[in-house]
Design an enzyme around this catalytic site. Structure first.
Site, PDB file in Angstrom:
ATOM      1  N   ASP A 157      -7.587   3.866   7.729  1.00 31.05           N
ATOM      2  CA  ASP A 157      -7.996   2.548   7.212  1.00 31.05           C
ATOM      3  C   ASP A 157      -7.990   2.600   5.683  1.00 31.05           C
ATOM      4  O   ASP A 157      -8.576   3.512   5.076  1.00 31.05           O
ATOM      5  CB  ASP A 157      -9.409   2.228   7.721  1.00 31.05           C
ATOM      6  CG  ASP A 157      -9.918   0.899   7.200  1.00 31.05           C
ATOM      7  OD1 ASP A 157      -9.471  -0.143   7.683  1.00 31.05           O
ATOM      8  OD2 ASP A 157     -10.767   0.911   6.284  1.00 31.05           O
ATOM      9  N   MET A 158      -7.318   1.648   5.058  1.00 29.20           N
ATOM     10  CA  MET A 158      -7.216   1.645   3.600  1.00 29.20           C
ATOM     11  C   MET A 158      -8.571   1.305   2.974  1.00 29.20           C
ATOM     12  O   MET A 158      -9.327   0.499   3.526  1.00 29.20           O
ATOM     13  CB  MET A 158      -6.170   0.624   3.131  1.00 29.20           C
ATOM     14  CG  MET A 158      -4.831   0.722   3.836  1.00 29.20           C
ATOM     15  SD  MET A 158      -4.170   2.392   3.896  1.00 29.20           S
ATOM     16  CE  MET A 158      -3.857   2.650   2.171  1.00 29.20           C
ATOM     17  N   ARG A 179     -19.666  -8.170   0.222  1.00 26.74           N
ATOM     18  CA  ARG A 179     -18.627  -9.059   0.735  1.00 26.74           C
ATOM     19  C   ARG A 179     -19.234 -10.386   1.230  1.00 26.74           C
ATOM     20  O   ARG A 179     -20.419 -10.451   1.513  1.00 26.74           O
ATOM     21  CB  ARG A 179     -18.015  -8.301   1.899  1.00 26.74           C
ATOM     22  CG  ARG A 179     -16.920  -8.930   2.626  1.00 26.74           C
ATOM     23  CD  ARG A 179     -16.622  -8.081   3.827  1.00 26.74           C
ATOM     24  NE  ARG A 179     -15.497  -7.204   3.567  1.00 26.74           N
ATOM     25  CZ  ARG A 179     -15.016  -6.340   4.469  1.00 26.74           C
ATOM     26  NH1 ARG A 179     -15.583  -6.216   5.634  1.00 26.74           N
ATOM     27  NH2 ARG A 179     -13.992  -5.583   4.166  1.00 26.74           N
ATOM     28  N   GLU A 219      -5.047  -1.133   8.760  1.00 30.02           N
ATOM     29  CA  GLU A 219      -5.390   0.060   9.532  1.00 30.02           C
ATOM     30  C   GLU A 219      -4.415   0.308  10.685  1.00 30.02           C
ATOM     31  O   GLU A 219      -3.764  -0.613  11.174  1.00 30.02           O
ATOM     32  CB  GLU A 219      -6.836   0.008  10.037  1.00 30.02           C
ATOM     33  CG  GLU A 219      -7.180  -1.131  10.916  1.00 30.02           C
ATOM     34  CD  GLU A 219      -8.696  -1.261  11.077  1.00 30.02           C
ATOM     35  OE1 GLU A 219      -9.179  -0.940  12.158  1.00 30.02           O
ATOM     36  OE2 GLU A 219      -9.364  -1.698  10.128  1.00 30.02           O
TER      37      GLU A 219
END
Ligand code: TTP
Ligand code: CA
Ligand code: CA
Length: 619
Positions: free
Chosen positions: A13-14, A56, A112
């Site tokens: 996952d980035m 977020r 991902e």
């Protein structure tokens, strides 16, 4: 390989993905507190901004209040809404790197992917001898669950890793641990290569199934990776909230927490399969029973491209849609965006979507209520898709609307032939824009063909001719003995009929031979009927089977299903036109048709939509 613990699965996952993409484009932003906003809502937060309290899903101004030094990048806009193309393509770059090494990759989201690296690990074990000391050096970013704390503390990490390697790798020769350690070396290499080639950091989880790999990945971020072995699952589950586990973030997790009082995963162990069956369907109960014990057999399905393509937009606060004009404008924008992406996807991946899902949220007493409806996907045509979405959403007049998504799924592979592409791309069968739509009736000699019809005044004959010269069945299926039924279902009725006739002739050559035009590759002029816009599932047209119509909940005989669907499409379009234009279109058109049918030249019959319905609804 027989035990559920024999596979080796990794999830990559980035890290703060949209932020990394933006700071790669604007190197001055690297290492800075940064957020990427869409419609003024923060969707991605760099780790530097997280350290300063930015989270977020807050508004951009709020991010600025919390952290005055934060850089705010607004994501690109297209069709009046956020355009994620840049981020999607960056995600694809990463997949390209992974593809060089691993054949079994499932792209799970924009940033991902799951990898089944079982074979890579076994091959490496056979060919390379590694000591625990070698591994310790290679695994410089690796945490092991049960052998480190929850933080990213480096001393705890390296001491824990060393202890684990000594305990399980050197002494006991735990087979799974050996394989997980080798897997972690491979994943360290993959992550390093992603950084080198794409300039992105990422995190990873390494375990023996998808659920656990995903869970492990989230434990240490950014730019770290975590091993989760079966021996550590039960201990870890005492601290993992149910809704943090893959597939449990939604309704099922909520039911577990609210109705069964399960807060952490280990609480699930209290329930027998029989207990779970009282609350959930068999498949869900079975899955829950297994996952409570760390078992998940879902395979990594090789897929480098997404399963669905959607265009969606939130309409926050004053932007909420409150009238039909606004609705029309936005479904048009979203349909435009969707069609652009579907066409690109068609070019890139030789596939077509067969299902369209229209989803919207409207407010009822300040609460979000979600509605969605799926229907067959026809040609990729903006006006047509906008018309369907408009019809579905306006049907119940549920305003204000705060979210709309037009999603497509159930892709089928198709062969690319020039005409096939141009047929779908140019939208030869495109329905008219909503404001010009007119519904009229046409009779024909074959009773089964008497269906409602959308026509373009004056252009109808031309479009039929165009289609005839453009599309020939054999150009789409060069080998007529190998007709792909899922593709056939996307084609106009004329071509479907030709194909059926061909197949029938093939099976019993004496029957219908005279009727067949296959040898000339000709196309019968069947009129530009609404049927052409309705995709039929090939299995759905089996004569013997009964299909439940999602529109009216009736059971319909397979071979009558498409006509039945045609009726609903026509009826719904008629309703929406009447509503949006405030006039009795059907009345007008019937009147016009009546006038036409009374003229000596006309051989067209008229039939009311109600009589049409009474004929098909109970079929
Ligand atoms: P995530 O992987 O959930 O988050 P992330 O990559 O920003 O951060 P992390 O390091 O914790 O993994 O989402 C990937 C990208 O998807 C994210 O950068 C922004 C975008 N995104 C949306 O567009 N909408 C959303 O609701 C979420 C959660 C993410
Ligand atoms: Ca991410
Ligand atoms: Ca992600």
């Amino acid at each position: 390989m027989s035990s559920p613990e024999d596979r080796i699965i990794a999830l990559i996952d980035m890290d703060c993905f949209f932020c990394q993409v933006e700071s790669r484009d604007h190197p001055e932003l690297k290492g800075q507190p940064l957020v990427v906003s869409q419609n003024n809502v923060v969707l991605a937060v760099s780790y530097e901004a997280r350290a300063l309290g930015v989270t977020r899903f807050i508004r951009s101004e709020e991010a600025k209040e919390k952290c005055p030094t934060v850089n705010i990048v607004n994501s690109p806009i297209s069709h009046g809404k956020s355009d994620n193309t840049k981020y999607r393509m960056a995600g694809q770059e990463v997949i390209q790197v992974l593809k060089q090494h691993c054949p079994t990759i499932e792209r799970a989201s924009i940033d991902e992917a799951y990898l089944d690296i079982t074979k890579l690990v076994d091959d490496r074990l056979e060919t390379t001898l590694s000591s625990s000391e070698d591994l310790r050096t290679s695994l410089s970013n690796t945490f092991v669950v049960g052998y480190c704390g929850p933080s990213n503390d480096e001393i705890q990490r390296s001491q824990g890793l060393q202890r684990w390697l000594e305990e399980v790798f050197d002494d006991i020769s735990d087979d799974q641990a050996r394989r997980l350690a080798i897997a972690a070396v491979i994943v360290e290499e993959l992550r390093r290569e992603i950084l080198q080639k794409c300039s992105f950091t990422c995190s990873a989880g390494i375990s023996y199934n998808k659920v656990l790999a995903k869970l492990a990945c989230g434990l240490h971020k950014p730019n770290k990776q975590t091993i989760l072995s079966s021996a550590e699952v039960s201990e870890l589950f005492t601290a993992v909230p149910v809704n943090k586990v893959r597939n449990l973030g939604g309704k099922i997790g909520k039911t577990l927490m609210e109705n069964l009082n399960c807060n952490v995963m280990s609480d699930l162990m209290r329930f027998t399969l029989q207990d779970l069956l009282k609350v959930f369907d068999e498949k869900t109960a079975d899955w829950l029973f297994n996952i409570a014990r760390g078992v998940d057999n879902e395979p990594v399905t090789p897929r480098l491209i997404c399963k669905s393509i959607a265009a969606s937009k939130n309409f926050f606060g004053k932007a909420a849609i409150t009238d039909l004009e606004g609705l029309k404008e936005w479904v048009g924008e979203l349909a435009g965006d969707l069609v652009e992406r579907l066409e690109q996807d068609f070019e890139d991946n030789n596939r077509r979507a067969t299902t369209l899902t229209v989803c919207y949220h409207h407010l009822v007493e300040k609460k979000n209520v979600s509605q969605s409806k799926s229907c067959p996907m026809g040609p990729y045509n903006k006006e047509r898709i906008a018309g369907i979405a408009f019809d579905i959403i306006s049907r119940n007049m549920q305003m204000p609307i705060v979210f709309i998504s037009l999603g497509t799924s159930k892709f089928v592979s198709v062969q690319k032939s020039g005409n096939f592409v141009s047929y779908f791309k140019k939208g030869v069968h495109s329905a008219k824009p909503m404001e010009n739509l007119e519904i009229r009736k046409e009779g024909s000699q074959e009773e089964a063909r008497e269906i409602s019809k959308i026509s373009r005044e004056g252009n109808e004959e031309k479009s039929v001719e165009d289609r005839g010269s453009l599309i020939k069945l054999q150009e789409i299926f060069p080998d007529l003995n190998d007709i792909d039924h899922s593709v056939l279902a996307l084609l106009p009725m004329e071509l479907q009929d030709e194909a059926k006739l061909y197949i029938k002739n093939k099976e019993s050559p004496k029957v219908n031979n005279a009727k067949s035009k296959m040898s000339s590759g000709g196309v019968r002029n069947g009129g530009n009927t609404i049927k052409n816009f309705v995709v039929k599932n090939s299995s759905a047209v089996e004569k013997s089977s009964m299909i439940r119509c999602s529109e009216c909940d009736q059971m319909i005989q397979g071979d009558k299903f498409s006509e039945h669907c045609d009726f609903h499409v026509a009826q719904n379009l008629q309703k929406s036109i009447n509503r949006s234009l405030g006039r009795e279109v059907l009345g007008d058109s019937l009147k016009r048709n009546r006038e036409k049918s009374s003229s000596p030249k006309s051989n067209k019959k008229t039939r009311s939509i109600d009589s049409y319905f009474s004929k098909f609804k109970n079929n």
